[in-house]
Design a protein around this motif. Structure first.
Motif, PDB file in Angstrom:
ATOM      1  N   ILE A 175     -15.375 -90.612 -49.416  1.00 17.06           N
ATOM      2  CA  ILE A 175     -15.048 -90.272 -50.809  1.00 17.06           C
ATOM      3  C   ILE A 175     -13.848 -89.327 -50.850  1.00 17.06           C
ATOM      4  N   PHE A 176     -13.856 -88.342 -49.955  1.00 20.06           N
ATOM      5  CA  PHE A 176     -12.747 -87.391 -49.919  1.00 20.06           C
ATOM      6  C   PHE A 176     -11.431 -88.101 -49.588  1.00 20.06           C
ATOM      7  N   VAL A 177     -11.462 -89.010 -48.618  1.00 19.17           N
ATOM      8  CA  VAL A 177     -10.252 -89.762 -48.253  1.00 19.17           C
ATOM      9  C   VAL A 177      -9.760 -90.577 -49.449  1.00 19.17           C
ATOM     10  N   ALA A 178     -10.704 -91.194 -50.196  1.00 20.14           N
ATOM     11  CA  ALA A 178     -10.318 -91.991 -51.367  1.00 20.14           C
ATOM     12  C   ALA A 178      -9.617 -91.125 -52.406  1.00 20.14           C
ATOM     13  N   PHE A 179     -10.101 -89.904 -52.597  1.00 22.05           N
ATOM     14  CA  PHE A 179      -9.472 -89.018 -53.580  1.00 22.05           C
ATOM     15  C   PHE A 179      -8.141 -88.468 -53.067  1.00 22.05           C
ATOM     16  N   VAL A 180      -8.001 -88.304 -51.775  1.00 20.31           N
ATOM     17  CA  VAL A 180      -6.702 -87.900 -51.231  1.00 20.31           C
ATOM     18  C   VAL A 180      -5.677 -89.009 -51.469  1.00 20.31           C
ATOM     19  N   ILE A 181      -6.102 -90.267 -51.284  1.00 26.28           N
ATOM     20  CA  ILE A 181      -5.214 -91.397 -51.577  1.00 26.28           C
ATOM     21  C   ILE A 181      -4.859 -91.406 -53.066  1.00 26.28           C
ATOM     22  N   ALA A 182      -5.868 -91.141 -53.914  1.00 21.03           N
ATOM     23  CA  ALA A 182      -5.599 -91.059 -55.353  1.00 21.03           C
ATOM     24  C   ALA A 182      -4.613 -89.937 -55.647  1.00 21.03           C
TER      25      ALA A 182
END
Length: 475
Positions: free
Chosen positions: A44-51
């Motif tokens: 989830i954290f990686v997804a938000f970093v991409i966002a």
């Protein structure tokens, strides 16, 4: 520090909250802490970093706090959905990734909200069709006493979630084009001066639409959110307290009429007044949620150690907040509510900075959807108001709500990126008023401050009521 660097820092500060929640569930479940068992929060954290990288590319001037707040709330949501219904956790995670992807698409393809609002009547028509589409035979589906879903095969979707966004964009376009007319009272009725009937017509239409949603679809929550959001936007656009008074009166008339017309509404009110009168049947959800929250006390029973997840029916959707309150206590529950209040603050700041009336009103409306929906569902499960059966934004299980919430985040980030004080906007503001410049900054600031005070008071009531249930009356 730039806005985007601050956003990245806030994401890093929010990450431990989500990771620790999952870590406590892993430990209490008898497993070891490894990269495999903590793969979900890290993913989830990686997804938000991409966002975040997408926001850095497509909306560098956007508010830096909205995305981290969304991360914290949705991370908490995934953790507790996993806690309550592990079988649905993977599906919810996929919906979260889809929501983030939609947010990025909104930023990539919607570059000017004023141009989108030019199609306001088309958006209104599509929004109303989406609202009423669950009534279609064959694909409309009933759940929880309301006709709210479209179902095709195994796929189901709640169109009202997206309809709210389209209706807000329509209202923003309409109010931006007609705010002067809405602010002038020309109709003399005895000693009173009122707006003309044509001016009042939008208010009457929105009231009728909300009334129709309740009658046909039995969706009290959606109707309440729609009408309340419209009233907030109307007040911010005109500054006329008259509209607030009239709206409250119209809402009271509708509430009385619906109570006598519909047994569904009578049942909700009777459960609200005394859930213990039918504690084993109609009042079961509310009674069990009250016991669960009382069990949480000040510091909670601990993640994974509460009883609410197993004794509250359908706890993962409408009643997820009592499960959170039981396991993290009053302090943790108040912290979740504070996150929504912070979301409201940043949304109103975005509205204050917006470069045009349309962007400002869209920011107000979309922020109000999230904040009022959170108040209405938490108020319902804690007996502040009758239960309405809507979802808790970002947190409750359900793909429709999650998708809509991230579409809202994308639009808010776009509103913020178009804000004054960014690049050439400073020069425009100091030279001359452009054709689409926002209404007087001082007047707008006062109205937004007044709206924020009301939101703060609503959430203060929730915290006070939680304190009464979880500490004062807990025994």
């Amino acid at each position: 520090m730039t806005r985007r660097n601050l956003e990245l820092l806030l994401l890093c500060i929010a990450a431990p909250i989500v990771i620790v929640l999952f870590g406590m569930m892993v430990v209490n479940g008898g497993q070891e802490l490894t990269f495999n068992t903590l793969g979900v929060p890290l993913g989830i954290f990686v997804a938000f970093v991409i966002a975040h990288l997408a926001v850095r590319r497509f909306a560098p001037g956007a508010d830096p706090a909205i995305l981290p707040i969304s991360f914290a709330l949705s991370g908490i949501g995934i953790a507790f959905v996993t806690r309550i219904v592990p079988d649905l956790a993977v599906r919810q995670l996929m919906w979260l990734y889809a929501g983030i992807a939609l947010m990025v698409l909104v930023l990539a393809f919607i570059r000017n909200l004023d141009k989108v609002a030019n199609y306001k009547y088309t958006l209104m028509a599509v929004g109303i069709l989406l609202l009423l589409s669950p009534l279609l035979p064959g694909i409309g589906s009933e759940s929880g006493g309301g006709q709210l879903w479209l179902k095709v095969g195994s796929f189901s979707f709640q169109p009202g979630e997206l309809a709210k966004i389209l209706i807000v964009v329509f209202l923003a376009g309409y109010l931006a084009a007609n705010r002067e007319m809405l602010s002038v009272f020309t109709w003399d009725v005895g000693p009173f001066r009122l707006p003309s009937l044509s001016t009042l017509l939008p208010l009457i239409v929105m009231w009728a639409l909300a009334f129709l949603v309740v009658v046909l679809e039995k969706d009290l929550g959606l109707a309440l959110v729609l009408f309340a959001v419209f009233v907030v936007m109307l007040y911010v656009a005109t500054g006329k307290k008259f509209y607030l008074v009239v709206s409250l009166g119209m809402a009271a008339v509708a509430a009385v009429a619906l109570y006598f017309m519909m047994g569904h509404v009578q049942t909700r009110v009777s459960i609200w007044l005394d859930p213990f009168a039918d504690a084993q049947n109609k009042g079961l959800q509310l009674v069990q949620s009250l016991y669960s929250m009382a069990d949480g006390d000040l510091f909670g029973t601990g993640i994974g150690r509460g009883m609410g997840a197993s004794v509250i029916p359908v706890a993962e959707s409408d009643f997820i907040f009592p499960v959170i309150a039981e396991e993290v206590g009053l302090l943790g529950a108040a912290g979740v509510l504070l996150l929504y209040l912070c979301f409201a603050i940043r949304g109103m700041v975005t509205a204050a900075r917006a470069k045009s009336d349309v962007s400002s009103f869209i920011a107000v409306g979309l922020t109000s959807i999230i904040v009022l929906q959170a108040f209405i569902i938490v108020g319902g499960v804690t007996r502040v108001i009758p239960l309405t059966g809507i979802t808790l934004p970002f947190i409750s299980q359900g793909g429709s709500s999650l998708i809509a919430s991230f579409a809202i985040v994308g639009c808010l980030l776009r509103c913020g990126d178009e804000g004054t004080g960014v690049g050439e906007e400073v020069k425009q503001a100091t030279t001359a008023l452009s054709a689409n410049s926002v209404l007087g900054r001082v007047a707008l600031g006062k109205r937004l401050t007044g709206t924020m005070i009301i939101f703060s008071a609503l959430f203060a009531v929730l915290v006070a009521n939680l304190t009464y249930i979880m500490v004062i009356q807990a025994d």
